[in-house]
Scaffold this active site. Sequence first.
Site, PDB file in Angstrom:
ATOM      1  N   LYS A 267     -23.675  -2.575  11.514  1.00 34.84           N
ATOM      2  CA  LYS A 267     -23.934  -1.191  11.881  1.00 34.84           C
ATOM      3  C   LYS A 267     -23.901  -1.039  13.386  1.00 34.84           C
ATOM      4  CE  LYS A 267     -27.697   2.099  11.595  1.00 34.84           C
ATOM      5  NZ  LYS A 267     -29.047   2.333  11.183  1.00 34.84           N
TER       6      LYS A 267
ATOM      7  N   LYS B 276     -27.237  -5.243  13.578  1.00 37.10           N
ATOM      8  CA  LYS B 276     -27.442  -3.843  13.946  1.00 37.10           C
ATOM      9  C   LYS B 276     -27.497  -3.763  15.458  1.00 37.10           C
ATOM     10  CE  LYS B 276     -30.504   0.097  13.456  1.00 37.10           C
ATOM     11  NZ  LYS B 276     -31.623   0.682  12.725  1.00 37.10           N
TER      12      LYS B 276
HETATM   13  C1  PBG Z   1     -33.809   3.122  12.278  1.00 37.25           C
HETATM   14  C2  PBG Z   1     -32.494   3.569  11.747  1.00 37.25           C
HETATM   15  C3  PBG Z   1     -31.487   4.169  12.513  1.00 37.25           C
HETATM   16  C4  PBG Z   1     -30.433   4.456  11.651  1.00 37.25           C
HETATM   17  C5  PBG Z   1     -30.808   4.035  10.381  1.00 37.25           C
HETATM   18  N1  PBG Z   1     -32.089   3.471  10.455  1.00 37.25           N
HETATM   19  C6  PBG Z   1     -31.437   4.575  13.925  1.00 37.25           C
HETATM   20  C7  PBG Z   1     -32.057   3.772  14.956  1.00 37.25           C
HETATM   21  O1  PBG Z   1     -32.034   2.545  14.926  1.00 37.25           O
HETATM   22  O2  PBG Z   1     -32.605   4.390  15.850  1.00 37.25           O
HETATM   23  C8  PBG Z   1     -29.152   5.096  12.108  1.00 37.25           C
HETATM   24  C9  PBG Z   1     -28.252   5.660  11.085  1.00 37.25           C
HETATM   25  C10 PBG Z   1     -27.217   6.586  11.618  1.00 37.25           C
HETATM   26  O3  PBG Z   1     -27.038   6.777  12.843  1.00 37.25           O
HETATM   27  O4  PBG Z   1     -26.518   7.160  10.784  1.00 37.25           O
HETATM   28  N2  PBG Z   1     -34.554   2.273  11.529  1.00 37.25           N
END
Ligand code: PBG
Length: 332
Positions: A254, A201
């Site tokens: 991601k 991520k």
């Molecule tokens: C945070 C989380 C995020 C997303 C899913 N879980 C954002 C972040 O890390 O700030 C992003 C999903 C998206 O942008 O569609 N635990």
Amino acid sequence: MTIIRRPRRNRASGVIRDLVQETRLSVHDFILPLFVMEGQNVRTEVASMPGIYRHSLDLLLDEIAECVDLGIRAFDLFPNLPETKKDRYATESTNPNGLYLKAIRAVKDRFPDVCVMTDVAMDPYSSDGHDGLVENAGSSAGQILNDPTLEILGRMAVAQAQAGADIMGPSDMMDGRVGYIRTALDEAGYTNVGIMSYAAKYASAFYGPFRDALDSAPKFGDKKTYQMNPANSREALIEAELDIQEGADMLMVKPALAYLDIIKLLRDNTNVPITAYNVSGEYAMIKAAARNGWLDGDRAMMESLLSIKRAGADVILTYFAKEAAALVGSVQ
Ligand code: PBG
């Protein structure tokens, strides 16, 4: 005489093109992220995500019924909490009568056959807007504490499993959390609950609209001490290896579109299913351009999803799931 290779023959008609098509999308590939909020009979559109709503629980169930009719059978739930319910320790995340755990129970109650994936991270419940426990918030010495966060995540995961969730999605990027959560689940008797780890991520600008949806933007600093540097790909292999060793059943990459090489890298180097999260910013870009008449939204959507699958994703988390399901058809 020399034979000229003519690849165009295999593109000569729609029928032939369909015969030789290498990658096909199916509604079975999709998981739809859904936002749940407090209240009755209310829904609010996320300003930066046209067509995507935060639903109160009653309307969320109607929305899922509609999706099930389209053939979508997997959902990833996220809670939008009022600021008053947030604190430093994400206490609300384990409140059995809180919004999120109530929602999981209600969805599984009404739709026992759908797969409910949950989010295991502190940010939707954290007054600091971070995925981990913060020490010295706001000062230059501000830090995200790794190991104390694991205890909170472990409790959160067990509470979600108890509410009936099928798959846990640790999205926090703390070190060791997959193993910690696996042990916590097993000790509590939830040996059949799976873990889809957010293995790679990245600290991405493409999460902006999601943070609008949950009002979960960090109150200070950024997430670069736990989410990965977009410049790195070898590091994704380290994260993937650790998560597999710690017991992850599936891995996630991601965002998706700027990271197709990472999807392929994990696909080629591991044997677990790979999921790609086609994130909020990727959705917003296509919607914004389509609204302006700058590109054909449906075609851009299908081409993006197809590319993610071609790169090696077995599963795609996408806000487009409903629209794409209507185009790919539910029977394949
Ligand atoms: C945070 C989380 C995020 C997303 C899913 N879980 C954002 C972040 O890390 O700030 C992003 C999903 C998206 O942008 O569609 N635990």
